[in-house]
Scaffold this motif. Structure first.
Motif, PDB file in Angstrom:
ATOM      1  N   LYS A  44       0.599  -1.058   0.052  1.00 54.11           N
ATOM      2  CA  LYS A  44       0.058   0.076  -0.012  1.00 54.11           C
ATOM      3  C   LYS A  44       0.884   1.327  -0.115  1.00 54.11           C
ATOM      4  N   GLU A  45       2.009   1.323   0.644  1.00 54.98           N
ATOM      5  CA  GLU A  45       3.086   2.494   0.584  1.00 54.98           C
ATOM      6  C   GLU A  45       3.519   2.597  -0.632  1.00 54.98           C
ATOM      7  N   LEU A  46       3.734   1.539  -1.472  1.00 54.73           N
ATOM      8  CA  LEU A  46       4.220   1.693  -2.772  1.00 54.73           C
ATOM      9  C   LEU A  46       3.068   2.398  -3.768  1.00 54.73           C
ATOM     10  N   GLN A  47       1.908   1.796  -3.578  1.00 51.52           N
ATOM     11  CA  GLN A  47       0.888   2.293  -4.352  1.00 51.52           C
ATOM     12  C   GLN A  47       0.606   3.567  -4.127  1.00 51.52           C
ATOM     13  N   GLN A  48       0.531   4.227  -2.842  1.00 48.97           N
ATOM     14  CA  GLN A  48       0.497   5.439  -2.743  1.00 48.97           C
ATOM     15  C   GLN A  48       1.319   6.640  -3.283  1.00 48.97           C
ATOM     16  N   LYS A  49       2.565   5.897  -3.667  1.00 49.26           N
ATOM     17  CA  LYS A  49       3.644   6.648  -4.335  1.00 49.26           C
ATOM     18  C   LYS A  49       3.443   6.391  -5.851  1.00 49.26           C
ATOM     19  N   ASN A  50       2.213   5.959  -6.280  1.00 47.81           N
ATOM     20  CA  ASN A  50       2.058   5.479  -7.695  1.00 47.81           C
ATOM     21  C   ASN A  50       3.241   4.561  -8.232  1.00 47.81           C
ATOM     22  N   ILE A  51       3.786   3.703  -7.485  1.00 40.37           N
ATOM     23  CA  ILE A  51       4.752   2.637  -7.907  1.00 40.37           C
ATOM     24  C   ILE A  51       4.170   1.360  -7.576  1.00 40.37           C
ATOM     25  N   TYR A  52       4.279   0.503  -9.086  1.00 40.88           N
ATOM     26  CA  TYR A  52       3.390  -0.569  -8.964  1.00 40.88           C
ATOM     27  C   TYR A  52       4.335  -1.850  -9.246  1.00 40.88           C
ATOM     28  N   VAL A  53       5.678  -1.649  -9.267  1.00 44.21           N
ATOM     29  CA  VAL A  53       6.826  -2.785  -9.548  1.00 44.21           C
ATOM     30  C   VAL A  53       7.628  -2.832  -8.480  1.00 44.21           C
ATOM     31  N   THR A  54       8.388  -4.234  -8.348  1.00 44.76           N
ATOM     32  CA  THR A  54       9.511  -4.299  -7.748  1.00 44.76           C
ATOM     33  C   THR A  54      10.521  -4.948  -8.303  1.00 44.76           C
ATOM     34  N   PRO A  55      11.795  -4.761  -8.135  1.00 43.64           N
ATOM     35  CA  PRO A  55      12.344  -3.836  -6.923  1.00 43.64           C
ATOM     36  C   PRO A  55      12.038  -2.465  -7.083  1.00 43.64           C
ATOM     37  N   ALA A  56      12.035  -1.747  -6.151  1.00 43.06           N
ATOM     38  CA  ALA A  56      11.709  -0.120  -6.121  1.00 43.06           C
ATOM     39  C   ALA A  56      12.672   0.181  -5.086  1.00 43.06           C
TER      40      ALA A  56
END
Length: 80
Positions: A44-56
């Motif tokens: 959810k933290e990633l998605q709030q930053k509009n990031i949907y892939v790993t690694p990030a």
């Protein structure tokens, strides 16, 4: 090497994630590891930053490295 706050988001069964973590450990970079497969709060933290892939990788307040393992970019940003 400059000291910067580094956060690494990974997921299970991600070869690029494994290489990234190994690289950072080999270069003695202090980082916070967040596995999105093990804890959905991190996802959810990633998605709030509009990031949907790993690694990030989030470095300080201004650098984001997404979707893969870019060794040269990491070296340049981290200063080694």
């Amino acid at each position: 090497m400059r000291k910067q706050h580094v956060i690494v988001y990974i997921s299970d069964d991600c070869e690029a994630c494994d290489h990234l973590v190994e690289f950072l450990r080999n270069h003695k970079v202090n980082f916070t590891l967040k596995n999105t497969s093990e804890d959905k709060v991190f996802l959810k933290e990633l998605q709030q930053k509009n990031i949907y892939v790993t690694p990030a990788v989030l470095i300080g307040d201004s650098h984001k490295i997404l979707g893969g393992f870019d060794k040269e970019k990491l070296r340049r940003i981290l200063g080694f």
